[in-house]
Design a protein around this motif. Structure first.
Motif, mmCIF file in Angstrom:
data_model
loop_
_atom_site.group_PDB
_atom_site.id
_atom_site.type_symbol
_atom_site.label_atom_id
_atom_site.label_comp_id
_atom_site.label_asym_id
_atom_site.label_seq_id
_atom_site.Cartn_x
_atom_site.Cartn_y
_atom_site.Cartn_z
ATOM 1 N N SER A 193 0.821 -1.402 0.182
ATOM 2 C CA SER A 193 0.151 -0.323 0.525
ATOM 3 C C SER A 193 0.851 1.180 -0.672
ATOM 4 C CB SER A 193 -0.583 -0.369 1.100
ATOM 5 O OG SER A 193 0.003 0.177 2.876
ATOM 6 N N HIS A 194 1.978 1.106 0.027
ATOM 7 C CA HIS A 194 3.079 2.362 0.445
ATOM 8 C C HIS A 194 3.039 2.533 -0.940
ATOM 9 C CE1 HIS A 194 3.106 3.032 4.758
ATOM 10 N NE2 HIS A 194 2.709 1.830 4.588
ATOM 11 N N TYR A 195 3.527 2.186 -2.233
ATOM 12 C CA TYR A 195 3.647 1.885 -3.365
ATOM 13 C C TYR A 195 3.195 2.869 -4.070
ATOM 14 C CZ TYR A 195 7.711 -1.261 -2.597
ATOM 15 O OH TYR A 195 8.315 -1.925 -1.742
ATOM 16 N N MET A 196 3.385 3.889 -4.132
ATOM 17 C CA MET A 196 2.111 5.142 -5.198
ATOM 18 C C MET A 196 2.518 5.203 -7.168
ATOM 19 S SD MET A 196 1.960 8.191 -2.056
ATOM 20 C CE MET A 196 4.032 8.388 -1.816
ATOM 21 N N VAL A 197 1.521 5.916 -7.345
ATOM 22 C CA VAL A 197 1.419 6.139 -8.816
ATOM 23 C C VAL A 197 1.128 7.695 -8.370
ATOM 24 C CG1 VAL A 197 1.343 3.605 -9.177
ATOM 25 C CG2 VAL A 197 -0.942 5.245 -8.953
ATOM 26 N N GLU A 198 2.187 7.879 -10.022
ATOM 27 C CA GLU A 198 1.633 9.675 -10.358
ATOM 28 C C GLU A 198 0.580 9.518 -11.163
ATOM 29 O OE1 GLU A 198 4.233 13.278 -12.430
ATOM 30 O OE2 GLU A 198 4.986 11.417 -12.141
ATOM 31 N N PRO A 199 -0.265 10.276 -10.731
ATOM 32 C CA PRO A 199 -1.191 10.505 -12.111
ATOM 33 C C PRO A 199 -1.030 11.127 -13.054
ATOM 34 C CG PRO A 199 -2.111 11.696 -9.931
ATOM 35 C CD PRO A 199 -0.664 10.888 -9.844
ATOM 36 N N ALA A 200 -1.361 10.628 -14.537
ATOM 37 C CA ALA A 200 -1.284 11.342 -15.597
ATOM 38 C C ALA A 200 -1.931 11.508 -15.987
ATOM 39 C CB ALA A 200 -1.806 9.578 -16.588
ATOM 40 N N HIS A 201 -1.427 12.434 -17.176
ATOM 41 C CA HIS A 201 -1.603 14.128 -17.544
ATOM 42 C C HIS A 201 -3.254 13.748 -17.760
ATOM 43 C CE1 HIS A 201 -1.859 17.745 -19.661
ATOM 44 N NE2 HIS A 201 -1.783 17.512 -20.745
ATOM 45 N N THR A 202 -3.289 13.014 -18.857
ATOM 46 C CA THR A 202 -4.407 12.679 -18.939
ATOM 47 C C THR A 202 -5.946 12.371 -17.792
ATOM 48 O OG1 THR A 202 -4.330 10.388 -19.468
ATOM 49 C CG2 THR A 202 -5.007 11.792 -21.598
ATOM 50 N N ALA B 67 -13.836 2.832 -5.907
ATOM 51 C CA ALA B 67 -13.435 3.618 -6.386
ATOM 52 C C ALA B 67 -12.289 3.247 -6.495
ATOM 53 C CB ALA B 67 -14.463 4.623 -6.364
ATOM 54 N N LEU B 68 -12.084 4.055 -5.804
ATOM 55 C CA LEU B 68 -9.931 4.841 -5.790
ATOM 56 C C LEU B 68 -9.242 3.275 -6.418
ATOM 57 C CD1 LEU B 68 -7.720 5.872 -5.017
ATOM 58 C CD2 LEU B 68 -7.795 5.530 -2.358
ATOM 59 N N GLN B 69 -9.716 2.242 -5.998
ATOM 60 C CA GLN B 69 -9.439 1.221 -6.561
ATOM 61 C C GLN B 69 -8.536 0.943 -7.633
ATOM 62 O OE1 GLN B 69 -6.493 -0.766 -4.799
ATOM 63 N NE2 GLN B 69 -5.987 -1.379 -6.898
ATOM 64 N N ASP B 70 -10.265 1.524 -8.764
ATOM 65 C CA ASP B 70 -10.455 0.932 -10.065
ATOM 66 C C ASP B 70 -9.531 2.562 -10.443
ATOM 67 O OD1 ASP B 70 -11.905 0.026 -10.612
ATOM 68 O OD2 ASP B 70 -14.232 0.525 -9.784
ATOM 69 N N TYR B 71 -9.389 3.883 -10.419
ATOM 70 C CA TYR B 71 -8.811 4.828 -10.701
ATOM 71 C C TYR B 71 -7.079 4.305 -10.553
ATOM 72 C CZ TYR B 71 -6.551 9.120 -10.358
ATOM 73 O OH TYR B 71 -5.269 10.199 -11.065
ATOM 74 N N LEU B 72 -6.929 3.659 -9.435
ATOM 75 C CA LEU B 72 -5.515 3.190 -9.486
ATOM 76 C C LEU B 72 -4.437 1.911 -10.278
ATOM 77 C CD1 LEU B 72 -5.045 3.336 -5.817
ATOM 78 C CD2 LEU B 72 -4.131 4.808 -6.662
ATOM 79 N N THR B 73 -5.715 1.175 -10.438
ATOM 80 C CA THR B 73 -5.788 0.117 -11.720
ATOM 81 C C THR B 73 -5.519 0.606 -12.971
ATOM 82 O OG1 THR B 73 -6.948 -1.527 -10.819
ATOM 83 C CG2 THR B 73 -6.794 -1.849 -12.859
ATOM 84 N N LEU C 10 -4.189 3.416 -14.052
ATOM 85 C CA LEU C 10 -2.942 4.630 -13.893
ATOM 86 C C LEU C 10 -1.919 3.094 -14.079
ATOM 87 C CD1 LEU C 10 -3.156 7.514 -10.789
ATOM 88 C CD2 LEU C 10 -3.453 7.103 -13.251
ATOM 89 N N GLN C 11 -2.223 2.324 -13.408
ATOM 90 C CA GLN C 11 -1.021 0.903 -13.169
ATOM 91 C C GLN C 11 -0.822 0.491 -14.944
ATOM 92 O OE1 GLN C 11 -2.700 -0.632 -10.032
ATOM 93 N NE2 GLN C 11 -1.819 0.114 -8.261
ATOM 94 N N MET C 12 -1.875 0.130 -15.932
ATOM 95 C CA MET C 12 -2.106 -0.592 -16.443
ATOM 96 C C MET C 12 -1.285 0.450 -17.380
ATOM 97 S SD MET C 12 -3.282 -3.125 -16.724
ATOM 98 C CE MET C 12 -3.823 -3.372 -18.182
ATOM 99 N N LEU C 13 -1.099 1.918 -17.464
ATOM 100 C CA LEU C 13 -0.339 2.826 -18.172
ATOM 101 C C LEU C 13 1.555 1.906 -17.815
ATOM 102 C CD1 LEU C 13 -1.967 5.998 -17.345
ATOM 103 C CD2 LEU C 13 -1.716 4.322 -19.391
ATOM 104 N N ASP C 14 2.144 1.499 -16.756
ATOM 105 C CA ASP C 14 2.737 1.036 -17.176
ATOM 106 C C ASP C 14 3.266 -0.280 -17.038
ATOM 107 O OD1 ASP C 14 3.885 3.700 -15.809
ATOM 108 O OD2 ASP C 14 3.160 3.397 -13.599
ATOM 109 N N PHE C 15 2.135 -0.932 -17.427
ATOM 110 C CA PHE C 15 1.786 -2.433 -17.548
ATOM 111 C C PHE C 15 1.454 -3.172 -18.768
ATOM 112 C CE2 PHE C 15 -0.555 -6.649 -17.308
ATOM 113 C CZ PHE C 15 0.462 -7.420 -16.910
ATOM 114 N N VAL C 16 2.601 -4.115 -19.139
ATOM 115 C CA VAL C 16 2.717 -4.224 -20.840
ATOM 116 C C VAL C 16 1.857 -5.803 -20.838
ATOM 117 C CG1 VAL C 16 3.890 -5.086 -22.731
ATOM 118 C CG2 VAL C 16 4.660 -2.872 -21.544
#
Length: 287
Positions: A187-196, A272-278, A280-286
């Motif tokens: 839970s301490h690993y944070m992601v940066e919101p994308a521009h869009t 709702a927060l987890q959906d948003y985080l997902t 964002l995380q998908m932008l770093d996932f191939v």
């Protein structure tokens, strides 16, 4: 040093581009003879040129330490020049060198006029980035596996110390292990919101404070400095699709803003927060 178009085929960025097209591209570069110690660009500076090292040597410095030494023929800072990302290192010549350079705007103009060169060039760029992502993913997986092993070992050690006779040393060991285990939680690993997919927090005053990073347990807010560590805090997290009331405790305050440890959310808001985080995380996932 006489450079032929075929010499550039050794560079992944230029492979599978015909020699005639490479000849056109080479003519667009400016030639420079520079002395040893010449700074091509500084760390954190905005990219202005794409560089090509033709003769000599260039060192890439990170915090004053040499990370890499480049020898001819090598592109320098191509990803930054083509994406606009600020430089992460400082590039300095270590001996008299010949540098070819082309401005970012001039390169874009060249590609607009030479689409037959632009397509294979950007296709090569995508392949270079894709290869980097694959290598980074492998290293991250290795790091993750090491972290899991370390977490388990620290928990076993903590249990062993707790089951032993208490001493002044054991208190220090327990406190240190508990702190490390807590910091390593996912839970301490944070992601940066994308521009869009930017998010912010609306304060009681109505002001909107940008979210710099977030996870399901933490928020880092930019510009929020008039708060004290340990103070209770609340606001409304404004996501692209909805708003979520949040509260928590100020964990740290520095020049970058405030770090908030969030209170537990009700299931609806947590989902709702987890959906948003997902997203964002998908932008770093191939996939």
């Amino acid at each position: 040093m006489a450079v032929r178009p075929s010499d550039l085929h050794a560079i992944p960025l230029f492979e599978r581009i015909t020699e005639d097209h490479l000849d056109d591209l080479m003519k667009a570069f400016q030639r420079q003879e520079v002395p040893s110690g010449h700074v091509l660009f500084e760390a954190r500076s905005a990219p202005a040129h794409l560089f090509l090292l033709v003769r000599g040597e260039v060192a890439l410095l990170d915090a004053g330490e040499t990370r890499f030494r480049l020898s001819p023929i090598s592109p320098i800072g191509e990803l930054g020049a083509l994406t606009g990302f600020r430089r992460t290192t400082t590039a300095v010549t270590t001996q008299p060198s010949e540098i070819w350079r082309i401005g970012v705007a001039e390169l874009q103009d060249f590609f607009e006029d030479h689409g037959d060169v632009a397509y294979p060039f950007y296709n090569n760029l995508l392949n270079v980035v894709a290869g980097k992502i694959r290598r980074d993913a492998r290293r991250l997986e290795e790091t993750r596996a090491n972290l899991i092993r370390t977490q388990k070992a620290m928990k076993r050690l903590l249990d062993l110390v707790l089951d032993s006779e208490e001493t002044p040393l054991s208190k220090v060991i327990c406190a240190t292990l508990e702190e490390l285990i807590e910091k390593n939680r996912r839970s301490h690993y944070m992601v940066e919101p994308a521009h869009t997919l930017k998010s912010s927090v609306r304060l009681d005053s109505g002001d909107l404070v940008p979210v710099v990073e977030l996870s399901d347990g933490w928020l880092r807010l930019a510009g929020l400095r008039d708060v004290a560590k340990g103070a209770h805090w609340s606001g409304v997290l404004v996501l692209p699709a909805r708003e979520i009331p949040v509260s928590g405790t100020i964990d740290a305050v520095d020049d970058h803003g405030a770090l908030v440890k969030l209170d537990l959310l009700i299931d609806e808001y947590a989902s709702a927060l987890q959906d948003y985080l997902t997203r964002l995380q998908m932008l770093d996932f191939v996939v």
